[in-house]
Design a protein around this motif. Structure first.
Motif, mmCIF file in Angstrom:
data_model
loop_
_atom_site.group_PDB
_atom_site.id
_atom_site.type_symbol
_atom_site.label_atom_id
_atom_site.label_comp_id
_atom_site.label_asym_id
_atom_site.label_seq_id
_atom_site.Cartn_x
_atom_site.Cartn_y
_atom_site.Cartn_z
ATOM 1 N N SER A 105 7.224 16.944 17.213
ATOM 2 C CA SER A 105 8.090 17.017 15.875
ATOM 3 C C SER A 105 7.167 17.135 15.816
ATOM 4 O O SER A 105 7.360 17.598 13.836
ATOM 5 N N PHE A 106 6.589 15.971 15.250
ATOM 6 C CA PHE A 106 5.878 14.799 14.496
ATOM 7 C C PHE A 106 5.066 15.516 13.758
ATOM 8 O O PHE A 106 4.534 15.603 12.304
ATOM 9 N N ASN A 107 3.255 16.578 14.409
ATOM 10 C CA ASN A 107 2.646 17.392 13.975
ATOM 11 C C ASN A 107 2.765 18.535 13.255
ATOM 12 O O ASN A 107 2.887 18.616 12.330
ATOM 13 N N GLN A 108 4.192 19.452 13.760
ATOM 14 C CA GLN A 108 4.974 20.146 13.359
ATOM 15 C C GLN A 108 5.499 19.454 11.620
ATOM 16 O O GLN A 108 4.740 20.213 10.976
ATOM 17 N N ARG A 109 6.049 18.635 11.743
ATOM 18 C CA ARG A 109 6.256 18.160 10.673
ATOM 19 C C ARG A 109 5.445 17.761 9.497
ATOM 20 O O ARG A 109 5.305 18.688 7.887
ATOM 21 N N ILE A 110 3.870 17.525 9.411
ATOM 22 C CA ILE A 110 3.053 17.327 9.390
ATOM 23 C C ILE A 110 1.950 17.860 8.797
ATOM 24 O O ILE A 110 2.069 18.932 7.228
ATOM 25 N N LEU A 111 2.689 19.891 9.958
ATOM 26 C CA LEU A 111 2.259 21.016 9.568
ATOM 27 C C LEU A 111 2.472 21.487 7.819
ATOM 28 O O LEU A 111 2.071 22.235 7.243
ATOM 29 N N TYR A 112 4.447 20.840 7.962
ATOM 30 C CA TYR A 112 5.008 21.954 7.060
ATOM 31 C C TYR A 112 4.747 20.700 5.470
ATOM 32 O O TYR A 112 4.702 21.451 4.394
ATOM 33 N N TYR A 113 4.365 19.712 5.463
ATOM 34 C CA TYR A 113 4.045 19.184 4.767
ATOM 35 C C TYR A 113 2.451 19.710 3.777
ATOM 36 O O TYR A 113 2.838 19.542 2.356
ATOM 37 N N GLU A 114 1.700 19.499 4.728
ATOM 38 C CA GLU A 114 0.763 20.521 4.803
ATOM 39 C C GLU A 114 0.485 21.786 3.531
ATOM 40 O O GLU A 114 -0.320 22.055 2.530
ATOM 41 N N SER A 115 1.603 22.262 3.911
ATOM 42 C CA SER A 115 1.821 23.795 3.701
ATOM 43 C C SER A 115 1.967 23.304 2.082
ATOM 44 O O SER A 115 2.650 24.619 1.368
ATOM 45 N N ILE A 116 2.475 22.728 1.836
ATOM 46 C CA ILE A 116 3.066 22.407 -0.030
ATOM 47 C C ILE A 116 2.210 21.499 -0.591
ATOM 48 O O ILE A 116 3.009 20.682 -1.492
ATOM 49 N N TYR A 117 1.364 20.568 0.439
ATOM 50 C CA TYR A 117 0.961 19.836 -0.376
ATOM 51 C C TYR A 117 -0.808 19.874 -1.612
ATOM 52 O O TYR A 117 -1.613 20.559 -1.490
ATOM 53 N N ASN A 118 -0.265 19.752 -2.750
ATOM 54 C CA ASN A 118 -1.760 19.203 -3.663
ATOM 55 C C ASN A 118 -1.820 18.092 -3.656
ATOM 56 O O ASN A 118 -0.639 17.029 -3.981
ATOM 57 N N PRO A 119 -3.232 17.728 -3.143
ATOM 58 C CA PRO A 119 -4.056 16.468 -4.013
ATOM 59 C C PRO A 119 -4.078 15.813 -5.441
ATOM 60 O O PRO A 119 -3.603 16.806 -6.102
ATOM 61 N N LEU A 120 -3.835 14.678 -5.678
ATOM 62 C CA LEU A 120 -3.698 14.023 -7.470
ATOM 63 C C LEU A 120 -4.819 15.058 -7.662
ATOM 64 O O LEU A 120 -5.786 14.578 -7.498
ATOM 65 N N GLU A 121 -4.585 15.647 -9.355
ATOM 66 C CA GLU A 121 -5.882 16.219 -9.789
ATOM 67 C C GLU A 121 -5.617 16.040 -10.962
ATOM 68 O O GLU A 121 -6.242 15.962 -12.150
ATOM 69 N N LYS A 122 -4.260 16.046 -11.582
ATOM 70 C CA LYS A 122 -4.315 16.553 -13.487
ATOM 71 C C LYS A 122 -3.438 15.295 -13.660
ATOM 72 O O LYS A 122 -3.286 14.815 -15.253
ATOM 73 N N GLU A 123 -3.021 14.496 -13.241
ATOM 74 C CA GLU A 123 -1.621 12.830 -12.658
ATOM 75 C C GLU A 123 -3.143 12.226 -13.643
ATOM 76 O O GLU A 123 -4.258 11.933 -14.008
ATOM 77 N N LYS A 124 -2.596 11.478 -14.949
ATOM 78 C CA LYS A 124 -3.677 11.122 -16.136
ATOM 79 C C LYS A 124 -3.927 9.839 -15.569
ATOM 80 O O LYS A 124 -4.929 9.099 -15.842
#
Ligand code: F6P
Length: 404
Positions: free
Chosen positions: A153-172
């Motif tokens: 269940s926890f691994n599936q939760r991580i997969l869901y988060y991975e699917s919407i994850y954007n690493p920091l890039e444009k934040e000032k």
């Protein structure tokens, strides 16, 4: 006047060290008499929602109902953080995955009264992620599931988060932190960020409130002055382990890090038995120096049968590497990795216990205590005492203690 209040927004997938980092920042800021508070979305969710929200589908970005609940929780926390800074607070730390760009843009719109520093925690170390996950599933919300079901269940939760994850890039204002090695990968600070010098320093400093570095109890090999091997404890060694267990019985030791050798695990077992909730975590990183062709020999045998080894080692013990084995110098990297893993898994506040060996403990001690390299292989590591270390940015304490 420069604004002296600050929002810190944590970013990262689950079990990547965000909360450990948040607590470390809060505790150190408080030590400097700066008012800091954590606003943790997970804690609020567990408090606010009576139903169990540990099931994986609750984190599915396509599940409209649960997305709405999670957004509501995030909003409550953001407003609380805002009120906190309006009143007496100085630093509000938003502890949540804050994984999508969309969520972070929303935060920037809402928290527009003070600067925001984004801190992204990353680690790719599989062992660390798995061990952290095993600790996470001990939360009460997983008690209705079996161990396997909780992990899945926890691994599936991580997969869901991975699917919407954007690493920091444009934040000032952003810092990307390797939370295991306390190393900054990337840093971009465009605004005046209050307290940044302090915060940066806290991020890269290893903090240990109560670290106990213990050598295993006496072994049969110790009696004969033999090195290496996988010998078990003598009766005296077992009595030493029981004495340690008694000494630590009233302290809370959630994790005991050992090597993979019998003698350290046998020393840890009685300690674990007297604790309420304790796990032994054997790390190969804390194994004793591998003496290669000399494994199992006594120092006398080495001197007589391999005089070249004996003499070369005597001449430069730190840099000498045993034939087909290791030297202090070649242990550096793995011991460092073991320390980082132990500190990461324990978090900054509680008791940490490491049970290892003479040479391994010397290297661990030298991580916290300055010694010239040539003196490290001679640090005193007795079988009947342990070292206690407390090291925070403001205070360093180093003690040798008796346990019986
Ligand atoms: O004798 C115990 C022991 O832990 C050995 O296994 C190891 O090789 C040795 O101590 C390390 O100490 P030194 O570097 O002083 O030989």
């Amino acid at each position: 006047m420069t604004d002296h209040k600050l929002y810190i927004v944590m970013v990262g997938l689950p079990v990547r060290g965000k909360s450990v980092t948040a607590v470390k920042l809060r505790d150190n800021l408080r030590c400097d008499a700066i008012k800091a508070r954590i606003f943790n979305n997970g804690d609020l969710r567990r408090k606010m929602i009576p139903n169990n929200t540990s099931y994986a589908e609750f984190y599915d970005p396509k599940n409209k109902e649960s997305v709405a609940i999670r957004e509501k929780i995030a909003l409550i926390n953001l407003n609380r953080a805002k009120r906190y800074l309006k009143k007496s607070g100085t630093v509000a730390i938003i502890d949540a995955t804050n994984a999508s760009l969309q969520r972070r843009e929303y935060i920037e719109t809402l928290l527009n009264d003070h600067p925001i520093l984004f801190i992204e925690c990353i680690t790719d170390d599989k062992e660390i992620v798995n061990t952290s996950l095993l600790r996470k599933i001990t939360l009460p919300e997983f008690t209705h599931l079996s161990r396997e079901e909780s992990i899945a269940s926890f691994n599936q939760r991580i997969l869901y988060y991975e699917s919407i994850y954007n690493p920091l890039e444009k934040e000032k204002n952003r810092v990307i932190l390797d939370s295991l090695h306390t190393k900054i990968f990337e840093e971009e600070i465009s605004d005046e960020i209050p307290l940044y010098d302090q915060i940066r320093d806290f991020l890269v400093t290893d903090m240990v409130k109560n670290l106990h570095i213990i050598r295993h109890g006496e072994t049969y090999f110790n009696l004969e002055n033999r090195i290496g091997g996988d010998s078990g404890l003598t009766d005296n060694g077992k009595a030493q382990a029981r004495a340690l267990a008694k000494y630590f019985a009233n302290k809370d030791i959630p994790l005991i890090f050992t090597s993979q050798r019998k003698r350290t695990i046998q020393t840890a077992e009685p300690i674990k038995e007297r604790q309420r909730n304790c796990t032994i975590v054997p790390f190969a990183e804390f194994n004793e120096i591998d003496s290669g062709q000399c494994e199992g020999m006594s120092y006398k045998e080495i001197r007589e049968e391999m005089p070249q080894v004996f003499l070369s080692r005597k001449k430069d013990k730190y840099n000498y590497v045993y034939p087909e084995g290791e030297g202090y110098i070649s242990m550096e990297e793995r011991i460092e990795r073991g320390i980082k893993k132990a500190l990461y898994l324990s978090g900054p506040s509680g008791n940490i216990m490491i049970i290892a060996h003479r040479a391994a403990n010397r290297m661990i001690l030298s991580h916290f205590l300055y010694r010239r390299k040539e003196d490290v292989p001679y640090i005193y590591v007795p079988l009947d005492k342990f070292y206690y270390i407390s090291a925070t940015p403001n205070k360093k304490l180093f003690q040798q203690k008796r346990y019986q």
